[in-house]
Design an enzyme around this catalytic site. Structure first.
Site, PDB file in Angstrom:
ATOM      1  N   ILE A  11       0.829  -1.201   0.000  1.00  0.00           N
ATOM      2  CA  ILE A  11       0.000   0.000   0.000  1.00  0.00           C
ATOM      3  C   ILE A  11       0.867   1.257   0.000  1.00  0.00           C
ATOM      4  CG2 ILE A  11      -1.768   1.311   1.239  1.00  0.00           C
ATOM      5  CD1 ILE A  11      -2.807  -1.225  -0.069  1.00  0.00           C
ATOM      6  N   SER A  42     -10.957  -1.316   4.871  1.00  0.00           N
ATOM      7  CA  SER A  42     -10.158  -2.288   4.133  1.00  0.00           C
ATOM      8  C   SER A  42     -10.475  -2.215   2.650  1.00  0.00           C
ATOM      9  CB  SER A  42     -10.456  -3.698   4.645  1.00  0.00           C
ATOM     10  OG  SER A  42     -11.769  -4.092   4.266  1.00  0.00           O
ATOM     11  N   CYS A  43      -9.694  -2.924   1.840  1.00  0.00           N
ATOM     12  CA  CYS A  43      -9.904  -2.885   0.388  1.00  0.00           C
ATOM     13  C   CYS A  43     -11.310  -3.358   0.018  1.00  0.00           C
ATOM     14  CB  CYS A  43      -8.846  -3.720  -0.328  1.00  0.00           C
ATOM     15  SG  CYS A  43      -8.673  -5.417   0.258  1.00  0.00           S
ATOM     16  N   GLN A  47      -7.308  -5.351  -4.905  1.00  0.00           N
ATOM     17  CA  GLN A  47      -6.977  -5.087  -3.507  1.00  0.00           C
ATOM     18  C   GLN A  47      -5.722  -4.251  -3.284  1.00  0.00           C
ATOM     19  OE1 GLN A  47      -6.280  -8.016  -4.913  1.00  0.00           O
ATOM     20  NE2 GLN A  47      -4.190  -8.525  -4.316  1.00  0.00           N
ATOM     21  N   ASP A  75      10.727   3.413   5.836  1.00  0.00           N
ATOM     22  CA  ASP A  75      10.570   1.974   6.034  1.00  0.00           C
ATOM     23  C   ASP A  75      11.640   1.494   7.009  1.00  0.00           C
ATOM     24  OD1 ASP A  75       9.475  -0.552   5.818  1.00  0.00           O
ATOM     25  OD2 ASP A  75       9.360  -0.488   3.637  1.00  0.00           O
ATOM     26  N   HIS A  81      -4.892 -12.209  -7.477  1.00  0.00           N
ATOM     27  CA  HIS A  81      -5.218 -10.978  -8.195  1.00  0.00           C
ATOM     28  C   HIS A  81      -6.674 -10.545  -7.986  1.00  0.00           C
ATOM     29  CE1 HIS A  81      -1.320 -10.782  -9.924  1.00  0.00           C
ATOM     30  NE2 HIS A  81      -1.456 -11.860 -10.659  1.00  0.00           N
TER      31      HIS A  81
END
Length: 343
Positions: A14, A143-144, A303, A35, A220
């Site tokens: 993301i 959420s997605c 997603q 990160d 996917h």
């Protein structure tokens, strides 16, 4: 025009897409990304010429970046101080810990669907409850699956109202490139109701929702079937007209070759979209059927990228860049190139 300074914490599936999304906004400045270690995503960023300034979330890990010749601009704490708002795309639970850092410097932050709802002041969706996010310090995205589901249900609800929905989610088991779920040859059913149905009711409390979720060994995208009871009887043609006007919903046909999730992923790659990303959900036209007053349809959820527009909306609401819902989402859509298929 004041440029809103944005940072991204977490440069994974993301996070890297959030960085690209923010960089495309002409009224926002991507200050940098952070990160914990030189992951494959970070190494790829370096190989691409490091278009975004990189910060380390764990200062003692700087030597790991140095060993690979990856320039680091500072620490996550230093990045936070330079920004107006942080998009936190870290692993579930990490965002809640990072919240202390954001609060320390009185910065606004937007968390992803994996965090618990109590991390934020408002559970946010750009189209369904934009107004509730205006001026708030901490927002949490859905959420997605919930993001795409709410787009479709909210679209109907604003036209004719929705009494209730029943959903079935055929859920991809892992993202492309993930190995932690193992190699499987099975379907797994979760205990009902699914959290996506409960989350929908949190965002849209006037809609009664329930649902079942089935994990599938694919990567996917998800497919969601929706059985909606509108407050006003509508035809298939009327529903298609509603969806066709929505810049974040693409109507596709099985007859044209859009047979499922893989067809849409391939189409995104053929369009030249980076990573094969699609921001929009897709409604399969031939899946729309009537049962009395109820109407049923199936949608595809890409997603990895579907939540990016709503994250940008959240920045606009939290920073009060646009206080009108439609103006806010329209700006996001414009810079992300949403709805080009409608032209």
């Amino acid at each position: 025009m004041k440029m809103i300074k944005v940072g991204v914490a977490g440069f994974g599936v993301i996070g890297q897409r959030l960085a690209d999304g923010v960089a495309s906004q002409k009224d926002m400045e991507l200050v940098g990304v952070a990160d914990v270690s030189p992951t494959l995503s970070v190494r790829a960023l370096k190989e691409k010429g490091l278009p975004y300034a990189l910060y380390t979330a764990v200062p003692e890990n700087k030597k790991l970046f140095d060993e690979l010749g990856i320039p680091v601009s500072g620490t996550l704490e230093e990045l936070v101080q330079k920004c107006d708002v942080i998009l936190d795309a870290t692993s579930a639970g990490v965002g809640a810990k990072n919240k202390e850092l954001y609060a320390k410097y009185n910065k606004k932050a937007i968390f992803q669907g994996g965090e618990k709802n109590n991390v934020a002041d408002v559970f946010f969706h750009g189209y369904a409850n934009y107004e509730k996010g205006i001026g708030k310090q901490f927002l949490k995205l859905t959420s997605c699956n919930t993001t795409g589901l709410i787009r479709a249900v909210d679209c109907i609800d604003r036209e004719v109202g929705v009494e209730k929905v029943a959903i079935t989610i055929i859920r991809r088991v892992a993202d492309p490139g993930d190995y932690h779920r193992g190699l499987t040859n099975a379907l797994q059913v979760d205990k009902a109701p699914s959290h996506q149905a409960l989350d929908l009711m949190t965002i849209m409390p006037h809609v009664d929702a329930t649902g079942i979720l089935v994990h599938t060994p694919v990567t996917h995208g998800h497919i969601i079937t929706v059985l909606a009871t509108p407050k006003k009887d509508i035809s298939k043609e009327q529903l298609l007209e509603m969806f066709s006007k929505h810049p974040r919903i693409r109507v596709v046909k099985l007859a044209d070759g859009f047979l499922g999730n893989a067809s849409l992923f391939r189409y995104a790659r053929d369009l030249g979209n980076p990573r094969g990303d699609m921001y929009e959900i897709a409604v399969f036209e031939e899946s729309i059927v009537k049962s009395g007053k109820d109407i049923m349809f199936a949608i595809n959820i890409p997603q990895e990228a579907v939540v990016i527009p709503e994250n940008i909306d959240a920045i606009r609401a939290a920073m009060e860049m646009q206080t009108d819902r439609l103006e806010g989402v329209a700006e996001t859509n414009k810079y992300l190139g949403m709805g080009k298929w409608m032209e």
